[in-house]
Design a protein around this motif. Structure first.
Motif, mmCIF file in Angstrom:
data_model
loop_
_atom_site.group_PDB
_atom_site.id
_atom_site.type_symbol
_atom_site.label_atom_id
_atom_site.label_comp_id
_atom_site.label_asym_id
_atom_site.label_seq_id
_atom_site.Cartn_x
_atom_site.Cartn_y
_atom_site.Cartn_z
ATOM 1 N N LEU A 6 73.628 82.179 56.208
ATOM 2 C CA LEU A 6 74.990 82.226 56.454
ATOM 3 C C LEU A 6 75.634 83.201 57.675
ATOM 4 C CD1 LEU A 6 77.675 80.483 56.282
ATOM 5 C CD2 LEU A 6 78.216 81.853 54.085
ATOM 6 N N ILE A 7 75.891 82.831 58.771
ATOM 7 C CA ILE A 7 76.490 83.647 59.666
ATOM 8 C C ILE A 7 77.877 83.306 59.791
ATOM 9 C CG2 ILE A 7 76.609 84.228 62.184
ATOM 10 C CD1 ILE A 7 73.881 82.637 62.495
ATOM 11 N N LEU A 8 78.835 84.303 59.377
ATOM 12 C CA LEU A 8 80.210 84.363 59.315
ATOM 13 C C LEU A 8 80.829 85.637 59.943
ATOM 14 C CD1 LEU A 8 80.547 86.595 56.974
ATOM 15 C CD2 LEU A 8 80.013 84.687 55.426
ATOM 16 N N ASN A 9 82.303 85.523 59.873
ATOM 17 C CA ASN A 9 83.203 86.566 60.490
ATOM 18 C C ASN A 9 82.921 86.557 62.063
ATOM 19 O OD1 ASN A 9 84.332 87.150 58.108
ATOM 20 N ND2 ASN A 9 82.866 88.756 57.753
ATOM 21 N N VAL A 12 82.830 81.496 66.999
ATOM 22 C CA VAL A 12 81.816 80.509 67.286
ATOM 23 C C VAL A 12 81.978 79.746 68.369
ATOM 24 C CG1 VAL A 12 80.322 78.593 66.308
ATOM 25 C CG2 VAL A 12 81.213 80.324 64.848
ATOM 26 N N ASN A 21 87.528 82.322 63.634
ATOM 27 C CA ASN A 21 86.777 83.040 62.398
ATOM 28 C C ASN A 21 85.903 82.164 61.664
ATOM 29 O OD1 ASN A 21 86.341 84.892 60.468
ATOM 30 N ND2 ASN A 21 87.923 84.270 59.095
ATOM 31 N N SER A 23 81.780 79.869 60.967
ATOM 32 C CA SER A 23 80.664 80.368 60.325
ATOM 33 C C SER A 23 79.801 79.354 60.555
ATOM 34 C CB SER A 23 80.830 80.403 58.859
ATOM 35 O OG SER A 23 81.327 79.367 58.328
ATOM 36 N N LEU A 25 75.779 77.872 59.306
ATOM 37 C CA LEU A 25 74.785 77.890 58.036
ATOM 38 C C LEU A 25 73.655 77.489 58.874
ATOM 39 C CD1 LEU A 25 74.316 78.333 55.113
ATOM 40 C CD2 LEU A 25 74.566 75.891 54.815
ATOM 41 N N SER A 37 85.989 77.587 59.531
ATOM 42 C CA SER A 37 86.227 78.701 58.482
ATOM 43 C C SER A 37 85.020 78.988 57.601
ATOM 44 C CB SER A 37 87.320 78.259 57.529
ATOM 45 O OG SER A 37 86.693 76.995 56.668
ATOM 46 N N ARG A 38 85.154 79.867 56.645
ATOM 47 C CA ARG A 38 83.976 80.249 55.896
ATOM 48 C C ARG A 38 83.233 79.144 55.093
ATOM 49 N NH1 ARG A 38 82.549 86.011 52.778
ATOM 50 N NH2 ARG A 38 80.405 85.079 51.638
ATOM 51 N N ILE A 46 73.601 86.609 54.087
ATOM 52 C CA ILE A 46 74.627 86.667 54.619
ATOM 53 C C ILE A 46 74.282 87.695 56.072
ATOM 54 C CG2 ILE A 46 77.000 87.548 54.956
ATOM 55 C CD1 ILE A 46 76.630 85.205 52.938
ATOM 56 N N ASP A 48 76.502 89.110 59.022
ATOM 57 C CA ASP A 48 78.061 89.313 59.189
ATOM 58 C C ASP A 48 78.123 89.452 60.726
ATOM 59 O OD1 ASP A 48 80.685 90.181 59.652
ATOM 60 O OD2 ASP A 48 80.802 91.905 57.788
#
Length: 399
Positions: A6-9, A12, A21, A23, A25, A37-38, A46, A48
């Motif tokens: 999971l790529i987040l923060n 994109v 912000n 994410s 997957l 969003s997340r 994860i 980040d």
């Protein structure tokens, strides 16, 4: 060990907008979800992004080498080192490109490609071969070796195609004797014929386009512009590419081969959907300035790398590009005033569409290969992933 990540923060970059912000997957080498969003993904590893951009990987459809190696060296190790070097700059897929050469050297290159392709697990993916030459106009040969320039020979190109299923594109001058038949044969065999090293005029380009020549190779370099014959003016390939709405162009956006005013003009007329960025990089890409060799070590030409470009020894003409893909994107944004989302289109979706791999590459969409690059506001690449595998991490982070 989980294969879901999971790529987040991150910010994109999609085809339509940038999620500030968002994410992404990924699992099984593919993108499985994209969100503003997340995402909820229990058990996923994860990653980040820490506010960086999360972008589709860059696709280089015209590249000769880098990191001190050239594909024409006919070394599998060289292939792999080139793929690793360009991965450091965000390239996740590439089409190794040849130069005009002896036929035996070309056939060797085709064999080495297959060997290297099987071994390539740590660099930009090889998507097929681009043959550049030898069917060119001698007057527009540029740095191509004049000893090998000739007109298309059906017996020759039929044999070459029979030696490899990986040839995906062949650049040629469409005004040369036999070039229209050559183009039609390429299309019949699922290969893209592209216009290159040419003195064609508009009427010849129109005929070529109808025969399948739908791409102008390194636009503005080694091709005709408005010319005069017996007092009459004729439009060249540059003007023709502008006039033919459905013709694609590829550009070496290093700011040298194509300076800022022309970058702006190309963007204004052709737009991001018809313009692909290419490095056209030779072996000196990623290396210090100084002397180098254009083409293979066996028969290559000496060049001097200075001022961000390779020059012929007399310094009267360029001898190749030393660009990297992050530089191309940065230049389009900062020199040509192109919005980032459109510069990324020129680096990913457009080249994928031109080479007919946009069903699996070129955008962050569900079902696509997880080819992803992370970079900051200045397009400094920190991580590169190909098929969800980390192939470059500037900070050597353990994910």
């Amino acid at each position: 060990m989980t294969t879901t990540q999971l790529i987040l923060n991150g910010r994109v970059i999609t085809r339509d907008k940038i999620f500030d912000n968002g994410s992404v997957l990924v699992g099984g080498g593919k993108i499985t979800a994209v969100s503003e969003s997340r995402l909820d993904a229990p058990g996923a590893a994860i990653i980040d992004a820490k506010g960086q951009y999360i972008s589709p990987g860059f696709i280089d459809i015209h590249v000769h080498g880098g990191g001190g190696h050239d594909f024409m060296d006919n070394s599998a190790t060289g292939y792999l080192e080139i793929a690793k070097m360009h991965a450091q700059h965000g390239t996740t897929a590439m089409f190794p490109t040849t130069l005009s050469c002896e036929k035996t050297d070309l056939l060797d290159t085709l064999k080495v490609y297959e060997e290297a392709d099987k071994l390539n697990i740590a660099g930009a993916q090889f998507m097929g071969i681009h043959l550049e030459g030898p069917y060119f106009a001698m007057s527009q040969r540029g740095a191509q070796d004049p000893r090998y320039i000739r007109d298309p020979d059906p017996k020759e190109y039929h044999k070459i195609l029979s030696q490899s299923k990986f040839i995906k594109r062949w650049s040629a001058a469409p005004e040369q004797k036999g070039a229209i038949e050559f183009g039609k044969y390429m299309v019949k065999n699922g290969i893209l014929p592209a216009i290159a090293h040419t003195d064609a005029i508009y009427e010849e380009v129109i005929e070529a386009f109808k025969a399948g020549y739908s791409l102008a190779t390194h636009f503005y370099s080694a091709m005709s512009r408005v010319t005069r014959r017996n007092a009459y003016r004729y439009a060249g390939v540059v003007e023709s590419a502008y006039l033919i709405d459905d013709m694609d162009v590829e550009i070496i956006a290093d700011g040298i081969h194509v300076p800022a005013p022309l970058l702006k003009l190309i963007y204004k007329i052709k737009g991001p959907m018809r313009t692909a960025l290419i490095t056209d990089a030779m072996r000196a890409a990623g290396m210090p300035p100084g002397e180098s060799i254009l083409g293979g070590l066996k028969n290559g030409a000496k060049v001097i790398v200075e001022d961000g470009v390779a020059k012929m020894p007399d310094r009267q003409s360029f001898g190749g590009s030393v660009a990297t893909f992050d530089q191309l994107v940065r230049n389009m944004v900062k020199m040509a005033d192109v919005p980032l989302i459109e510069a990324i289109c020129m680096a990913s979706h457009t080249p994928a569409r031109i080479m007919k791999i946009d069903n699996k590459n070129g955008s962050l969409e569900v079902g696509m290969d997880a080819d992803i690059v992370f970079f900051d506001d200045n397009i400094n690449v920190s991580k590169t992933m190909a098929n969800a595998t980390l192939i470059f991490d500037r900070h050597a982070l353990v994910l």
